[in-house]
Design an enzyme around this catalytic site. Structure first.
Site, short mmCIF file in Angstrom:
data_model
loop_
_atom_site.label_atom_id
_atom_site.label_comp_id
_atom_site.label_asym_id
_atom_site.label_seq_id
_atom_site.Cartn_x
_atom_site.Cartn_y
_atom_site.Cartn_z
N ARG A 111 19.35 -7.94 16.30
CA ARG A 111 18.74 -6.95 15.67
C ARG A 111 19.05 -7.98 14.40
O ARG A 111 17.97 -8.06 13.34
CB ARG A 111 19.45 -5.49 15.15
CG ARG A 111 19.02 -4.36 14.11
CD ARG A 111 19.51 -3.45 13.98
NE ARG A 111 20.74 -3.78 13.79
CZ ARG A 111 21.94 -2.86 14.32
NH1 ARG A 111 21.49 -1.55 15.04
NH2 ARG A 111 23.10 -3.02 13.81
N LYS A 118 -0.90 -9.80 4.05
CA LYS A 118 -1.60 -10.25 3.67
C LYS A 118 -1.88 -11.48 4.02
O LYS A 118 -2.32 -11.94 5.09
CB LYS A 118 -1.61 -9.52 2.29
CG LYS A 118 -1.22 -8.72 1.88
CD LYS A 118 -1.95 -7.41 2.33
CE LYS A 118 -1.95 -5.23 2.50
NZ LYS A 118 -1.37 -5.07 1.10
N ASP A 154 6.62 -7.91 -6.86
CA ASP A 154 5.69 -8.11 -5.96
C ASP A 154 4.46 -9.53 -6.04
O ASP A 154 3.86 -9.68 -6.60
CB ASP A 154 4.84 -6.86 -5.60
CG ASP A 154 4.32 -6.90 -4.42
OD1 ASP A 154 3.30 -7.81 -4.00
OD2 ASP A 154 3.69 -5.96 -4.44
N TYR A 165 2.15 -1.41 -6.93
CA TYR A 165 1.68 -0.59 -5.52
C TYR A 165 1.88 0.88 -5.17
O TYR A 165 2.51 1.24 -5.64
CB TYR A 165 1.88 -1.43 -3.98
CG TYR A 165 1.06 -1.78 -3.13
CD1 TYR A 165 0.17 -1.16 -2.83
CD2 TYR A 165 2.42 -0.64 -1.94
CE1 TYR A 165 -0.65 -1.44 -1.26
CE2 TYR A 165 1.71 -0.79 -0.62
CZ TYR A 165 0.49 -1.22 -0.63
OH TYR A 165 0.57 -0.94 1.21
C1 LIG Z 1 -0.22 -4.44 1.03
C2 LIG Z 1 0.50 -4.33 0.12
C3 LIG Z 1 2.01 -4.02 -0.04
C4 LIG Z 1 2.70 -3.78 1.45
O1 LIG Z 1 2.37 -4.22 1.95
P1 LIG Z 1 2.43 -3.63 3.58
O2 LIG Z 1 2.76 -4.64 5.03
O3 LIG Z 1 0.99 -3.05 4.31
O4 LIG Z 1 3.72 -2.50 3.35
C5 LIG Z 1 2.84 -4.71 -0.80
N1 LIG Z 1 2.49 -4.90 -2.25
C6 LIG Z 1 0.96 -5.40 -2.28
C7 LIG Z 1 0.35 -5.87 -3.39
C8 LIG Z 1 -0.07 -4.92 -1.14
O5 LIG Z 1 -1.65 -4.86 -1.26
#
Ligand SMILES: *Cc1c(COP(=O)(O)O)cnc(C)c1O
Length: 391
Positions: free
Chosen positions: A54, A205, A180, A107
């Site tokens: 894990r 992303k 973020d 987000y």
């Molecule tokens: C998509 C996104 C997230 C979350 O990512 P996931 O992998 O879909 O959980 C967090 N912050 C931003 C700015 C995003 O665009």
């Protein structure tokens, strides 16, 4: 197994893994919950060896190392999604009685986590205006403030914050900072080099880059924070697979090349949109004249392909006609892949505390790797469909 054992026992132990016979460019993708330890003393030696799958095996370790090199981090924790990277980092550092300052443009699922989970555990969540000055933000924080969670630029409305300044002021007051940094992808902007304590991104992303894998990361320099993040992943029982890690690492190899192409194409499309009569405003930090452009020019080495523009105010039917006319752009959430996407963002802004006029219905575009001329032609015929209903 010796010939003295039964056929069944020999079959159970046949074909054991050996040392890899040869080296490949990528790491081996190991599948395993059980890890075989070399001797009895190693069974409880968690500090020096992996004792259970894990915690991650070869591919996870290779990805984590590569991210640490890219971000200038001492350690990087991996999470099963970008959302869990943020919720995990928050849970790792906050406790009952703390206050967390969260940017209002955060987000939306993170906002839900703050409102519906953190508050249940006695943490005060305070949303702040992304355009509030760093001095006011940090100076106005209560003595209970433990963490400032930023997202810059916001991924729907693209407000930029002076992240280095906020980080420096927060540090003086003993407040942690987290960013973020999904827009900066850990490459266009390196938060840890600008004094941010926790650099978080949705690897789903740009790092993944192909819209087919979920993962997130949180990076830190302070060894105590690195440990906290790791412990947090362990406490919650999260784990990411070797295949997914391999896939994200593969994406990382072409990240700079894709970002350069998509960032440049994004600016070309944004510049063209600016001259169209149906368009009221552009929201793109790399475009001169937009909010935050000076901060972007000071701190970023480039742009990604995500930005927004406002149509001139029109009935919703005209906005939907624009989106429905698009043929190259797909309609879909998420971004960072090789393909272009469009959404209408206004319904997502309802829960925000600080309302702002963005100029009209807000369209978010993600520019992929198609030829910019084809994207522009697609948008033009979308605007024609909008103009017919806009009146
Ligand atoms: C998509 C996104 C997230 C979350 O990512 P996931 O992998 O879909 O959980 C967090 N912050 C931003 C700015 C995003 O665009």
């Amino acid at each position: 197994m010796s010939r003295g054992h039964s056929d069944q026992t020999r079959l159970i132990h046949a074909g054991k893994t050996t040392e890899p016979l040869c080296r490949t460019v990528g790491p081996p993708v190991q599948k395993g919950s059980t890890v075989l330890l070399p001797d009895a003393a190693s069974l409880y030696d968690d500090d020096n060896c992996v004792t259970y799958g894990r915690a991650g095996l070869s591919a996870q370790a290779a990805l984590s190392d590569a991210l640490a090199a890219m971000e200038g981090a001492v350690g990087v924790s991996l999470y099963p999604s970008g959302l869990s990277a943020i919720s995990g980092a928050l849970l790792a550092v906050l406790k009952a009685g703390d206050e967390v300052l969260v940017v209002d443009t955060v987000y939306k699922p993170v906002r839900r986590f703050c409102d519906e989970v953190l508050t249940r555990f006695g943490i005060t969540v305070t949303y702040y205006d992304p355009l509030r000055s760093p001095e006011e933000l940090v100076g106005g924080a209560s003595d209970k403030a433990r963490l400032i969670l930023m997202e810059s630029p916001g991924s729907l409305t693209f407000e930029m914050q002076d992240v280095p300044r906020i980080a420096a002021l927060a540090r003086e007051r003993g407040i942690l900072t987290a960013l973020d940094n999904t827009w900066g992808a850990g490459f266009l902007f390196r938060p840890l080099e600008h004094g941010v304590d926790l650099s978080i991104q949705a690897l789903t992303k740009y790092a993944g880059g192909h819209s087919d894998v979920f993962m997130g990361s949180a990076a830190a320099r302070d060894p105590a924070l690195v440990r906290r993040l790791d412990d947090g992943v362990h406490h919650l029982g999260w784990s990411v697979s070797g295949e997914d890690s391999y896939q994200v690492l593969r994406g990382l190899r072409t990240l700079p090349t894709r970002l350069a192409a998509q960032g440049e194409a994004g600016l070309a499309v944004a510049g063209w949109l600016k001259g169209q009569p149906e368009v009221a405003a552009l929201h793109h930090p790399a475009l001169p004249g937009c909010q935050g452009h000076e901060l972007w020019a000071r701190d970023y080495s480039g742009a990604c392909g995500l930005f927004a523009f406002a149509l001139k105010p029109a009935p919703q039917a005209a906005v939907e006609a624009f989106l429905d006319a698009l043929q190259v752009f797909g309609l879909g959430f998420s971004w960072g892949g090789f393909e272009s996407l469009a959404i209408w963002s206004d319904p997502q802004l309802k829960r925000r505390r600080f309302k702002r006029d963005y100029g009209g219905p807000l369209i978010r575009l993600h520019i992929g790797l198609e030829t910019p001329g084809d994207l522009i032609a697609d948008l033009r015929q979308g605007l024609d469909a909008y103009a017919k209903l806009a009146g």
